[in-house]
Design an enzyme around this catalytic site. Sequence first.
Site, PDB file in Angstrom:
ATOM      1  N   PHE A 147       0.860  -1.180   0.000  1.00  0.00           N
ATOM      2  CA  PHE A 147       0.000   0.000   0.000  1.00  0.00           C
ATOM      3  C   PHE A 147       0.898   1.232   0.000  1.00  0.00           C
ATOM      4  CE2 PHE A 147      -2.588   3.400   1.696  1.00  0.00           C
ATOM      5  CZ  PHE A 147      -3.796   3.217   1.048  1.00  0.00           C
ATOM      6  N   ASP A 232       9.313   2.697   1.427  1.00  0.00           N
ATOM      7  CA  ASP A 232       8.120   3.382   1.909  1.00  0.00           C
ATOM      8  C   ASP A 232       8.014   3.107   3.407  1.00  0.00           C
ATOM      9  OD1 ASP A 232       5.580   4.047   2.769  1.00  0.00           O
ATOM     10  OD2 ASP A 232       4.560   3.284   0.995  1.00  0.00           O
ATOM     11  N   LYS A 261       2.619  10.016   8.191  1.00  0.00           N
ATOM     12  CA  LYS A 261       1.915   9.563   9.384  1.00  0.00           C
ATOM     13  C   LYS A 261       2.471  10.147  10.684  1.00  0.00           C
ATOM     14  CE  LYS A 261      -0.221   5.313   7.610  1.00  0.00           C
ATOM     15  NZ  LYS A 261      -1.625   5.732   7.742  1.00  0.00           N
TER      16      LYS A 261
END
Length: 413
Positions: A147, A232, A261
């Site tokens: 993702f 990532d 995040k």
Amino acid sequence: MNAKLDTTVTTRPVTRQTFDEVLVPTYAPAAMVPVRGSGLDLWDQEGKHYLDFTSGIAVAALGHCNPIIVEALTKQANTLWHLGNGYTNQPVLRLGLAMTEATFADRAFFCNSGAEANEAALKLARKYAHAKFGAHKSRIVSCLNSFHGRTLFTVSVGGQSKYTEGFEPLPPQLDHIPYNDIEAARAAIGDDVCAVIVEPVQGEGGVMPGNPEYLKELRALCDKTGALLIFDEVQCGMGRTGSLFAYQGYGVIPDVLTVAKALGNGYPIGAMLTTDELAKTLSVGTHGTTYGGNPLATTVALKVFETINQPAFLERVKEASEKLIAKLEGMVRDFPAVFSAVRGAGLLLGLVVAEPFKGRSKDIQRAAEAHGLMVLIAGTDVVRLAPALIVSDAQIDEADRLLRLAIADLTKA
């Protein structure tokens, strides 16, 4: 009175039903509506207390309304909010210095989200390869069940078809390989590949850690073919695994690192980190963002970064991880019909659902919430726990107690 002109709109009563009435239904949120938070504690509209082991999907790493973050944001909010990108500002310069000094990187690009950070990384890889090798070197390799964001480019790079159905035609020259499969990587990564993007720990794909040998082989294959290796770390970075960034724990240095995040602890910010050589590819006018690197976001991020990037803080994350893993392993032993294994790294952990409960991770999540424990899922077969990195031993004990009550209820039913 016309609702559109109602001056009391800021205090008008709202409920979960309001979501169904006025918001685009891209989510199916819980029935309760949180209204206040402090640390790992949350309270809903009815005053019910919850222990939050989600931290907003690994975002609020320092907990809700952390006083030092509130103070930093409040001070900056009374100083300077925004400048167009024809100007720079002091907070973004300080953050850039802090992040490059603490990592392999020489340069930082700031944006507003993990998707934007990955978009920048992928654009950088394509542009660098085209300039150095030619347009034929454009293929991007990523992993199944990965993702990387929700833009059309990043959601296509992520290897989950459920997120791309109905959005075709998708960007071309994108291939997906099984995660942790070295032979598949060797077969896929050829001279026409410009980038390999991978999560050192897959989050949404089931809380799956990368094997050290696999990540090292990806590095070797990228070196051999001239492809860029992009890590990532949007979910697994910023202390989540017990290292400042996961790549440091693996000893594998990427060409590009993306983070978001937890970097803002809830304030939207993302970053792409890379080297001097690669950064030259994105010259003036080739990429940009209106809000990226604004003084508010970077002030918050710098305070978060300085707090997490301390040896004692990271050591405590490792200690908390060991305690939480021990509790979860006890859960597996005591409820073998519900859970089969624990996996993950640091404070990004997953309980794998056993065969009798296959497909029922959402049911477990709801049962936990009914007892006042907030947890996440990672697909239909993994219950994911990502508490704030400041979680205490007492809170770990309490989460164990509440989850056991929830599982007992489910198994009785």
